[in-house]
Write a protein that holds these residues in place. Structure first.
Motif, PDB file in Angstrom:
ATOM      1  N   UNK A  82      -6.752  -4.715  -1.091  1.00 53.08           N
ATOM      2  CA  UNK A  82      -5.557  -4.974  -0.287  1.00 53.08           C
ATOM      3  C   UNK A  82      -5.693  -4.322   1.090  1.00 53.08           C
ATOM      4  N   UNK A  83      -6.262  -3.130   1.132  1.00 50.53           N
ATOM      5  CA  UNK A  83      -6.467  -2.444   2.416  1.00 50.53           C
ATOM      6  C   UNK A  83      -7.385  -3.256   3.318  1.00 50.53           C
ATOM      7  N   UNK A  84      -8.522  -3.695   2.779  1.00 46.61           N
ATOM      8  CA  UNK A  84      -9.444  -4.516   3.562  1.00 46.61           C
ATOM      9  C   UNK A  84      -8.782  -5.828   3.971  1.00 46.61           C
ATOM     10  N   UNK A  85      -8.039  -6.438   3.050  1.00 47.64           N
ATOM     11  CA  UNK A  85      -7.360  -7.690   3.381  1.00 47.64           C
ATOM     12  C   UNK A  85      -6.335  -7.513   4.477  1.00 47.64           C
TER      13      UNK A  85
ATOM     14  N   UNK B 215      -6.231   6.431 -18.508  1.00 46.94           N
ATOM     15  CA  UNK B 215      -6.188   6.893 -17.124  1.00 46.94           C
ATOM     16  C   UNK B 215      -7.349   6.366 -16.297  1.00 46.94           C
ATOM     17  N   UNK B 216      -8.541   6.378 -16.872  1.00 44.63           N
ATOM     18  CA  UNK B 216      -9.711   5.934 -16.119  1.00 44.63           C
ATOM     19  C   UNK B 216      -9.653   4.437 -15.831  1.00 44.63           C
ATOM     20  N   UNK B 217      -9.285   3.617 -16.827  1.00 41.91           N
ATOM     21  CA  UNK B 217      -9.205   2.174 -16.587  1.00 41.91           C
ATOM     22  C   UNK B 217      -8.033   1.832 -15.669  1.00 41.91           C
ATOM     23  N   UNK B 218      -6.939   2.551 -15.793  1.00 45.51           N
ATOM     24  CA  UNK B 218      -5.773   2.298 -14.944  1.00 45.51           C
ATOM     25  C   UNK B 218      -6.112   2.505 -13.477  1.00 45.51           C
ATOM     26  N   UNK B 219      -6.703   3.653 -13.161  1.00 49.15           N
ATOM     27  CA  UNK B 219      -6.986   3.955 -11.753  1.00 49.15           C
ATOM     28  C   UNK B 219      -8.179   3.165 -11.224  1.00 49.15           C
ATOM     29  N   UNK B 220      -9.135   2.842 -12.077  1.00 50.05           N
ATOM     30  CA  UNK B 220     -10.250   2.020 -11.612  1.00 50.05           C
ATOM     31  C   UNK B 220      -9.760   0.629 -11.222  1.00 50.05           C
ATOM     32  N   UNK B 221      -8.939   0.010 -12.072  1.00 47.44           N
ATOM     33  CA  UNK B 221      -8.455  -1.340 -11.792  1.00 47.44           C
ATOM     34  C   UNK B 221      -7.483  -1.356 -10.611  1.00 47.44           C
ATOM     35  N   UNK B 222      -6.454  -0.526 -10.665  1.00 44.02           N
ATOM     36  CA  UNK B 222      -5.457  -0.547  -9.593  1.00 44.02           C
ATOM     37  C   UNK B 222      -6.018   0.042  -8.301  1.00 44.02           C
ATOM     38  N   UNK B 223      -6.919   1.034  -8.419  1.00 43.20           N
ATOM     39  CA  UNK B 223      -7.490   1.637  -7.223  1.00 43.20           C
ATOM     40  C   UNK B 223      -8.402   0.686  -6.469  1.00 43.20           C
ATOM     41  N   UNK B 224      -9.285  -0.004  -7.190  1.00 47.91           N
ATOM     42  CA  UNK B 224     -10.155  -0.973  -6.525  1.00 47.91           C
ATOM     43  C   UNK B 224      -9.334  -2.126  -5.955  1.00 47.91           C
ATOM     44  N   UNK B 225      -8.276  -2.518  -6.650  1.00 44.35           N
ATOM     45  CA  UNK B 225      -7.419  -3.558  -6.083  1.00 44.35           C
ATOM     46  C   UNK B 225      -6.765  -3.056  -4.797  1.00 44.35           C
TER      47      UNK B 225
ATOM     48  N   UNK C  27       0.828  -1.208   0.000  1.00 45.23           N
ATOM     49  CA  UNK C  27       0.000   0.000   0.000  1.00 45.23           C
ATOM     50  C   UNK C  27       0.861   1.256   0.000  1.00 45.23           C
ATOM     51  N   UNK C  28       1.964   1.225   0.720  1.00 43.22           N
ATOM     52  CA  UNK C  28       2.866   2.386   0.749  1.00 43.22           C
ATOM     53  C   UNK C  28       3.416   2.676  -0.641  1.00 43.22           C
TER      54      UNK C  28
ATOM     55  N   UNK D  33      -5.277 -11.491  -8.641  1.00 40.46           N
ATOM     56  CA  UNK D  33      -5.771 -10.328  -9.390  1.00 40.46           C
ATOM     57  C   UNK D  33      -4.625  -9.381  -9.719  1.00 40.46           C
ATOM     58  N   UNK D  34      -3.721  -9.175  -8.762  1.00 45.98           N
ATOM     59  CA  UNK D  34      -2.617  -8.259  -9.021  1.00 45.98           C
ATOM     60  C   UNK D  34      -1.692  -8.781 -10.125  1.00 45.98           C
ATOM     61  N   UNK D  35      -1.444 -10.082 -10.155  1.00 47.51           N
ATOM     62  CA  UNK D  35      -0.615 -10.640 -11.230  1.00 47.51           C
ATOM     63  C   UNK D  35      -1.258 -10.349 -12.583  1.00 47.51           C
TER      64      UNK D  35
END
Length: 292
Positions: free
Chosen positions: A241-244, A227-237, A203-204, A281-283
């Motif tokens: 990760x935060x919840x996990x 930009x929109x797809x990049x931040x939507x995918x990586x942001x939701x991931x 996260x850092x 998902x991250x892979x």
């Protein structure tokens, strides 16, 4: 009548009515409304976001606390355990479909819309009137240079580091699981704290990556379809990760209090399933979003 143990294994525990789902909904709605307003520059400040996040975290911890008391109180039968496993399986399946929708949007934009806008295979040459000079090159900021020029984040930089971090965290939580099944609680706790530390490290570095993208690369949510797809995918991931990481912390603290047994620990297993899902998902994100 049967033995007490047999009777307990056949009973199904039904919890008392709870207000936590409704209060958590309020916190999540406040967070979503606050974030959406902030992104649209139509907000009253960060107060709704902070209140929503604080309320959500408080309710989640209280909810976890109640479930832990029920579990440690011996109120769960074998049927309840099976129900939790099915419930967690369907929840992860719903998360797979959630990310599949955003991956699908990326594939649609990159593999179908880009060629159409550049005139490839088009039955109607509307692109000649609308965007005659558009070139279907990926990454794209869209027709008419929406959001200005930007640079992408190199795959073999911070994204590769974060990939190695998450893969390592998958190994550490697996080692913790084996230690728990072997009754080595101290070793299990050590591996779990290592997993939590790796989650926080991810996260850092992702936060550092976002700040670099916004301030130095001009890569933002407004940078066209990329930009929109990049931040939507990586942001939701990142949210997952935060919840996990929060769930891993709770499980580790429960282990330190003596919770979970070598032959009965689905609370631990459920979080491990979720964490492995986040890793996978991250892979996929690393390959599709950063590399290709």
């Amino acid at each position: 009548m049967g033995s007490p143990a047999a009777q307990n294994s056949s009973r199904y525990f039904v919890p008392d009515p709870s207000v936590w789902p409704f209060v958590l909904t309020i916190g999540l709605v406040a967070t979503i409304v606050g974030v959406s307003g902030y992104l649209e520059n139509n907000h009253i400040g960060p107060l709704p976001i902070w209140l929503g996040v604080a309320l959500s975290i408080f309710i989640i911890f209280r909810w976890f606390q109640g479930i832990a008391r029920e579990s440690e109180g011996g109120r769960y039968s074998a049927q309840v355990d099976r129900t939790y496993r099915w419930g967690m399986s369907w929840f992860i399946f719903s998360e797979v479909m959630f990310f599949a929708a955003f991956f699908g949007a990326l594939f649609y934009a990159r593999g179908m819309v880009m060629p159409w806008l550049s005139g490839e295979g088009a039955k109607l040459s509307t692109h000649l009137t609308l965007w005659p000079n558009f070139e279907g090159v990926w990454p794209s900021n869209g027709p008419a240079n929406v959001g200005g020029e930007f640079k992408t984040i190199p795959a073999f930089d911070v994204p590769l580091l974060n990939t190695l971090i998450l893969i390592s965290s998958g190994v550490t939580i697996t080692m913790a699981h084996h230690a728990l099944k072997e009754g080595k609680r101290g070793l299990c706790i050590l591996w779990m704290w290592a997993t939590v530390a790796l989650g926080c490290s991810f996260l850092y570095f992702q936060a550092e990556e976002y700040m670099h993208a916004y301030h130095e690369l001009n890569l933002t949510l407004g940078s066209g379809i990329y930009g929109s797809t990049f931040f939507m995918l990586t942001g939701f991931h990142g949210m997952h990760v935060t919840l996990g990481t929060i769930m891993l912390t709770v499980i580790t603290l429960r282990l330190m209090k003596g919770h979970f047994k070598p032959d009965s620990h689905f609370g631990f297993e459920g979080v491990a399933w979720y964490w492995h899902f986040v890793d996978v998902v991250w892979i996929g994100l690393f390959i599709v979003v950063y590399w290709l």
